[in-house]
Design an enzyme around this catalytic site. Structure first.
Site, PDB file in Angstrom:
ATOM      1  N   ARG A 271       7.260  -4.617  -1.861  1.00  0.00           N
ATOM      2  CA  ARG A 271       7.127  -5.287  -0.561  1.00  0.00           C
ATOM      3  C   ARG A 271       5.772  -4.927   0.054  1.00  0.00           C
ATOM      4  O   ARG A 271       4.893  -5.769   0.161  1.00  0.00           O
ATOM      5  CB  ARG A 271       8.297  -4.857   0.352  1.00  0.00           C
ATOM      6  CG  ARG A 271       8.537  -5.777   1.550  1.00  0.00           C
ATOM      7  CD  ARG A 271       7.623  -5.478   2.719  1.00  0.00           C
ATOM      8  NE  ARG A 271       7.773  -4.111   3.208  1.00  0.00           N
ATOM      9  CZ  ARG A 271       6.942  -3.558   4.078  1.00  0.00           C
ATOM     10  NH1 ARG A 271       5.908  -4.238   4.543  1.00  0.00           N
ATOM     11  NH2 ARG A 271       7.104  -2.307   4.470  1.00  0.00           N
TER      12      ARG A 271
ATOM     13  N   HIS B  50       0.951  -6.628  -0.243  1.00  0.00           N
ATOM     14  CA  HIS B  50      -0.291  -6.771   0.536  1.00  0.00           C
ATOM     15  C   HIS B  50      -1.521  -6.512  -0.332  1.00  0.00           C
ATOM     16  O   HIS B  50      -2.561  -7.153  -0.188  1.00  0.00           O
ATOM     17  CB  HIS B  50      -0.306  -5.758   1.690  1.00  0.00           C
ATOM     18  CG  HIS B  50       0.576  -6.117   2.844  1.00  0.00           C
ATOM     19  ND1 HIS B  50       0.337  -7.202   3.661  1.00  0.00           N
ATOM     20  CD2 HIS B  50       1.681  -5.496   3.349  1.00  0.00           C
ATOM     21  CE1 HIS B  50       1.260  -7.247   4.620  1.00  0.00           C
ATOM     22  NE2 HIS B  50       2.084  -6.234   4.445  1.00  0.00           N
TER      23      HIS B  50
END
Length: 350
Positions: free
Chosen positions: A15, A19
């Site tokens: 998760r 990024h």
């Protein structure tokens, strides 16, 4: 260190790590990661876009896979470890995102808000609990509020039904004394569990997570190899090694976590995780780590120093979800640099 409850390790590699690769995780990578990590003693593996359910967008970055593709892939390959997702109300909704995610086999939901806006999580936490799943509250950008205010907001999440509240150091702007004070106050005032999610922008992710544990935290949210936004997160296997060395039992299989790092995570990105100049300035200014790629892109487009953009964003106290302002700030700095008198705000509306 006195005897304590078992520490739960939440793994956000799939998760927060999203990024670091502009949300381009592939199904094959999720499958391989889950297979390797499933029996390593982690409590939960959290999967999804870096900003959570339904966050894939032009504003914060388009994901290569849909939420459903990521959840279903992870579900098929996790047997011993719980499957979690992350949700920020406003990006995701109960009807379109939470309900389907739970139907697809999610065990646990982290519902996040800015550190002073816990009230927006009420419906989502209550819904998850009504569905019989575990809900945890997350207070993002925790450095922007006092310990007392964080305690008040965490109380709200506890009252909504959260099994625990996690303080998120979204900008990597915290130091050990700060963490100890804040976590300690929450542990003192709450009946539910307290957790901490670190970023390494000041090189303190391990130290801050360790301080959180010493202050009573029983949830640590980190990533393997520290794979995450900005300078990355608390590197779970390193913290596990430290705790092993001082005699704290974690239930983690250190060798397996090392193998996950060596065999899977190192292949997710050609760029090594570390404290870059951009990450450092993010930590100093207290600006969300996930802004880094957007800032670098805007700096290149307008010919300004990305560090100056972070400085200006910090002065304006920008928070996650306000990525649109990055371009405005870059434009403002470019105009200021060339001595243009027109307001950047007026220009941005033209």
């Amino acid at each position: 260190m006195k005897k304590r409850k078992k520490i739960l390790f939440f793994d956000s590699t799939l998760r927060d790590g999203s990024h670091a690769i502009s949300h381009q995780l592939k199904a094959s990578q999720i499958k391989q990661y889950c297979k390797y990590a499933d029996d390593s003693g982690l409590h939960t593996i959290i999967v999804g876009h870096g900003n959570g359910l339904s966050a894939s967008s032009l504003q914060v970055g388009l994901s290569a896979l849909s939420d459903t593709e990521m959840i279903v892939t992870a579900r098929k390959n996790l047997k011993a470890t719980k499957l979690g997702v992350f949700l920020i109300p406003g990006f995701g909704t109960i009807k379109d995102d939470l309900a389907p995610a739970i139907d697809q086999g999610v065990d646990l939901v982290c519902v996040a808000s800015h550190c002073t806006e816990a009230n927006v999580t009420r419906q989502h936490i209550e819904y998850v609990r009504k569905r019989g799943k575990a809900a945890y509250g997350v207070l993002m950008m925790q450095h922007m509020a006092s310990a007392e205010r964080l305690s008040e907001e965490a109380h709200k999440m506890q009252d909504y039904g959260a099994l625990g509240v996690i303080l998120m150091d979204s900008a990597g702007a915290s130091h050990p004394e700060m963490v100890s004070e804040r976590v300690g106050l929450l542990v003192k005032n709450l009946d539910c569990q307290v957790g901490f999610h670190a970023h390494n922008n000041l090189g303190l992710a391990i130290a801050n997570s360790y301080s959180a544990i010493k202050a009573g935290a029983t949830i640590i949210d980190g990533t393997v190899r520290g794979f995450g936004a900005g300078a990355g997160n608390c590197q779970i296997e390193v913290l596990a090694g430290l705790l092993y060395k001082i005699g704290v039992k974690t239930g983690l299989d250190l060798y397996k976590l090392m193998d996950v790092g060596d065999e899977v995570v190192t292949k997710l990105s050609e760029k090594s995780q570390g404290v870059s100049s951009i990450s450092l300035i993010s930590g100093i200014t207290g600006v969300f780590s996930g802004f880094s790629k957007h800032v670098e892109k805007a700096a290149k487009r307008f010919g300004v120093d990305p560090r100056d953009i972070f400085m200006e964003l910090g002065k304006r106290k920008m928070v996650a979800g306000q990525e649109d302002y990055i371009v405005d700030v870059a434009m403002y700095l470019a105009q200021k640099k060339t001595g243009q008198k027109d307001s950047y705000q007026i220009e941005s509306l033209s």
